[in-house]
Motif scaffolding. Structure first.
Motif, PDB file in Angstrom:
ATOM      1  N   ALA A 261      57.398   1.089 -22.692  1.00 27.85           N
ATOM      2  CA  ALA A 261      58.374   1.712 -21.785  1.00 27.85           C
ATOM      3  C   ALA A 261      58.733   0.769 -20.647  1.00 27.85           C
ATOM      4  CB  ALA A 261      57.815   3.017 -21.235  1.00 27.85           C
ATOM      5  N   ARG A 262      57.743   0.038 -20.137  1.00 27.25           N
ATOM      6  CA  ARG A 262      58.010  -0.934 -19.068  1.00 27.25           C
ATOM      7  C   ARG A 262      58.880  -2.069 -19.570  1.00 27.25           C
ATOM      8  NH1 ARG A 262      52.312  -2.115 -17.497  1.00 27.25           N
ATOM      9  NH2 ARG A 262      51.753  -0.173 -18.415  1.00 27.25           N
ATOM     10  N   ARG A 263      58.596  -2.541 -20.791  1.00 28.45           N
ATOM     11  CA  ARG A 263      59.406  -3.637 -21.359  1.00 28.45           C
ATOM     12  C   ARG A 263      60.842  -3.173 -21.602  1.00 28.45           C
ATOM     13  NH1 ARG A 263      54.779  -5.686 -25.087  1.00 28.45           N
ATOM     14  NH2 ARG A 263      55.015  -3.556 -25.724  1.00 28.45           N
ATOM     15  N   GLY A 264      60.976  -1.926 -22.057  1.00 31.93           N
ATOM     16  CA  GLY A 264      62.303  -1.366 -22.312  1.00 31.93           C
ATOM     17  C   GLY A 264      63.096  -1.165 -21.042  1.00 31.93           C
TER      18      GLY A 264
END
Length: 143
Positions: free
Chosen positions: A138-141
């Motif tokens: 989710a952080r990478r997205g």
């Protein structure tokens, strides 16, 4: 009632306080005795592989099971379960089952219950790892 055990080549088994290692062929044993601790190799936990709190509990119960004086390992066991219940309160029902078996002197059943604790711990660790992966994705997205 006698216990029939079939050993694979080079498989080990604990009978009482002895470790028996099979030779290079399958062997069939008939073990007759009362209240003799017996552990097949697949059920033996060594300090080297006791790398999680639940595995350490299993090891402590195993030591109680094979020891002529199980109370020697009680303090180690109770320290371990206190830490587990503090960290993961959802383990209390399983710990209570292990305790009941220990107090009634049924160490083999306590060992079986400790094996279930290992399985439950793995489930919790897998769920935690999955949550951490989802958060990282989710952080990478979002980046």
């Amino acid at each position: 009632m006698a216990l029939k055990v079939e050993l694979k080549p080079h498989e080990r088994i604990i009978i009482g306080s002895c470790v028996v290692t099979n030779t290079d062929q399958r062997a069939r044993l008939l073990i007759d005795g009362d209240k003799i601790p017996i552990l097949r190799e697949k059920d033996i936990m060594t300090p080297a592989i006791a790398d999680t709190p639940a595995k350490l509990v299993y090891l402590a119960v195993q030591l109680m099971y094979i020891s002529p004086e199980p109370q020697i390992n009680h303090s180690t066991y109770f320290n371990l379960i206190r830490d587990i219940v503090t960290t993961a309160p959802s383990t209390w029902a399983m710990i209570e089952g292990i305790n009941t078996n220990i107090l009634s002197g049924d160490m083999y059943q306590a060992l079986k219950a400790a094996r279930k604790l290992i399985d439950y711990e793995k489930k919790l660790l897998d769920q935690n790892a999955a949550r951490n992966r989802d958060k990282a994705e989710a952080r990478r997205g979002a980046a």
